[in-house]
Design a protein around this motif. Sequence first.
Motif, PDB file in Angstrom:
ATOM      1  N   ALA A  14       0.835  -1.207   0.000  1.00 21.76           N
ATOM      2  CA  ALA A  14       0.000   0.000   0.000  1.00 21.76           C
ATOM      3  C   ALA A  14       0.869   1.257   0.000  1.00 21.76           C
ATOM      4  CB  ALA A  14      -0.926  -0.007   1.210  1.00 21.76           C
ATOM      5  N   GLY A  15       1.969   1.199   0.709  1.00 24.57           N
ATOM      6  CA  GLY A  15       2.886   2.338   0.734  1.00 24.57           C
ATOM      7  C   GLY A  15       3.508   2.605  -0.623  1.00 24.57           C
ATOM      8  N   LYS A  16       3.824   1.545  -1.341  1.00 25.26           N
ATOM      9  CA  LYS A  16       4.387   1.704  -2.692  1.00 25.26           C
ATOM     10  C   LYS A  16       3.370   2.349  -3.618  1.00 25.26           C
ATOM     11  CE  LYS A  16       7.770  -1.943  -2.319  1.00 25.26           C
ATOM     12  NZ  LYS A  16       8.229  -3.264  -2.660  1.00 25.26           N
ATOM     13  N   VAL A  17       2.112   1.931  -3.488  1.00 24.83           N
ATOM     14  CA  VAL A  17       1.048   2.523  -4.314  1.00 24.83           C
ATOM     15  C   VAL A  17       0.878   3.991  -3.953  1.00 24.83           C
ATOM     16  CG1 VAL A  17      -1.443   2.496  -4.763  1.00 24.83           C
ATOM     17  CG2 VAL A  17      -0.169   0.347  -4.697  1.00 24.83           C
ATOM     18  N   GLN A  18       0.870   4.293  -2.644  1.00 30.27           N
ATOM     19  CA  GLN A  18       0.694   5.676  -2.203  1.00 30.27           C
ATOM     20  C   GLN A  18       1.866   6.554  -2.661  1.00 30.27           C
ATOM     21  OE1 GLN A  18       0.163   6.095   2.038  1.00 30.27           O
ATOM     22  NE2 GLN A  18      -0.661   8.153   1.841  1.00 30.27           N
ATOM     23  N   ASN A  26       2.420  14.756  -8.132  1.00 29.19           N
ATOM     24  CA  ASN A  26       3.449  15.686  -7.667  1.00 29.19           C
ATOM     25  C   ASN A  26       3.163  16.186  -6.242  1.00 29.19           C
ATOM     26  OD1 ASN A  26       5.897  16.948  -7.964  1.00 29.19           O
ATOM     27  ND2 ASN A  26       4.997  18.820  -8.810  1.00 29.19           N
ATOM     28  N   SER A  27       2.842  15.228  -5.357  1.00 27.58           N
ATOM     29  CA  SER A  27       2.560  15.556  -3.962  1.00 27.58           C
ATOM     30  C   SER A  27       3.653  14.968  -3.076  1.00 27.58           C
ATOM     31  CB  SER A  27       1.198  14.984  -3.539  1.00 27.58           C
ATOM     32  OG  SER A  27       1.023  15.125  -2.147  1.00 27.58           O
ATOM     33  N   LYS A  28       4.498  15.868  -2.576  1.00 31.57           N
ATOM     34  CA  LYS A  28       5.580  15.433  -1.701  1.00 31.57           C
ATOM     35  C   LYS A  28       5.008  14.795  -0.429  1.00 31.57           C
ATOM     36  CE  LYS A  28       9.793  17.013   0.525  1.00 31.57           C
ATOM     37  NZ  LYS A  28      10.706  18.132   0.748  1.00 31.57           N
ATOM     38  N   GLU A  29       3.905  15.317   0.069  1.00 30.20           N
ATOM     39  CA  GLU A  29       3.282  14.799   1.283  1.00 30.20           C
ATOM     40  C   GLU A  29       2.848  13.339   1.096  1.00 30.20           C
ATOM     41  OE1 GLU A  29      -0.493  15.615   4.276  1.00 30.20           O
ATOM     42  OE2 GLU A  29      -0.197  16.929   2.549  1.00 30.20           O
ATOM     43  N   GLN A  30       2.187  13.039  -0.032  1.00 29.46           N
ATOM     44  CA  GLN A  30       1.728  11.666  -0.286  1.00 29.46           C
ATOM     45  C   GLN A  30       2.905  10.714  -0.523  1.00 29.46           C
ATOM     46  OE1 GLN A  30      -1.326  10.367   0.136  1.00 29.46           O
ATOM     47  NE2 GLN A  30      -1.750  12.397   0.953  1.00 29.46           N
ATOM     48  N   ARG A  31       3.937  11.202  -1.196  1.00 31.63           N
ATOM     49  CA  ARG A  31       5.125  10.367  -1.390  1.00 31.63           C
ATOM     50  C   ARG A  31       5.757  10.027  -0.051  1.00 31.63           C
ATOM     51  NH1 ARG A  31       7.887  14.185  -5.115  1.00 31.63           N
ATOM     52  NH2 ARG A  31       9.704  13.641  -3.884  1.00 31.63           N
ATOM     53  N   ARG A  37       4.786   4.452   5.232  1.00 33.04           N
ATOM     54  CA  ARG A  37       3.965   3.237   5.320  1.00 33.04           C
ATOM     55  C   ARG A  37       4.785   2.020   4.892  1.00 33.04           C
ATOM     56  NH1 ARG A  37      -1.961   3.051   2.795  1.00 33.04           N
ATOM     57  NH2 ARG A  37      -2.474   4.141   4.708  1.00 33.04           N
ATOM     58  N   GLN A  38       5.625   2.185   3.878  1.00 35.65           N
ATOM     59  CA  GLN A  38       6.492   1.085   3.445  1.00 35.65           C
ATOM     60  C   GLN A  38       7.436   0.671   4.570  1.00 35.65           C
ATOM     61  OE1 GLN A  38       8.401   1.461  -0.518  1.00 35.65           O
ATOM     62  NE2 GLN A  38       7.057   3.240  -0.735  1.00 35.65           N
TER      63      GLN A  38
END
Length: 79
Positions: A14-18, A26-31, A37-38
Amino acid sequence: MNKDQVKGAAKDAAGKVQEAAGKLVNSKEQRTKGMARQAEGTVQKNYGDSKEDAKDAAEDLRDASDDAAPGSSRTTPRR
């Protein structure tokens, strides 16, 4: 396989998908959240792996102990 191994692997995926979604929009926060999460998933999976290793080691010791018990087919005498 135990629940920590499964949940850890799921969190990692899920972390890889997020993280990928964050890159896409282009969202540093989501990356960053995806990378966190990973890491959490990896730690949980490793914890589950350790629990499984400990369980296997305990079973091996129990089996070895049973083999060495009096009345077993042990060939060397006890002292």
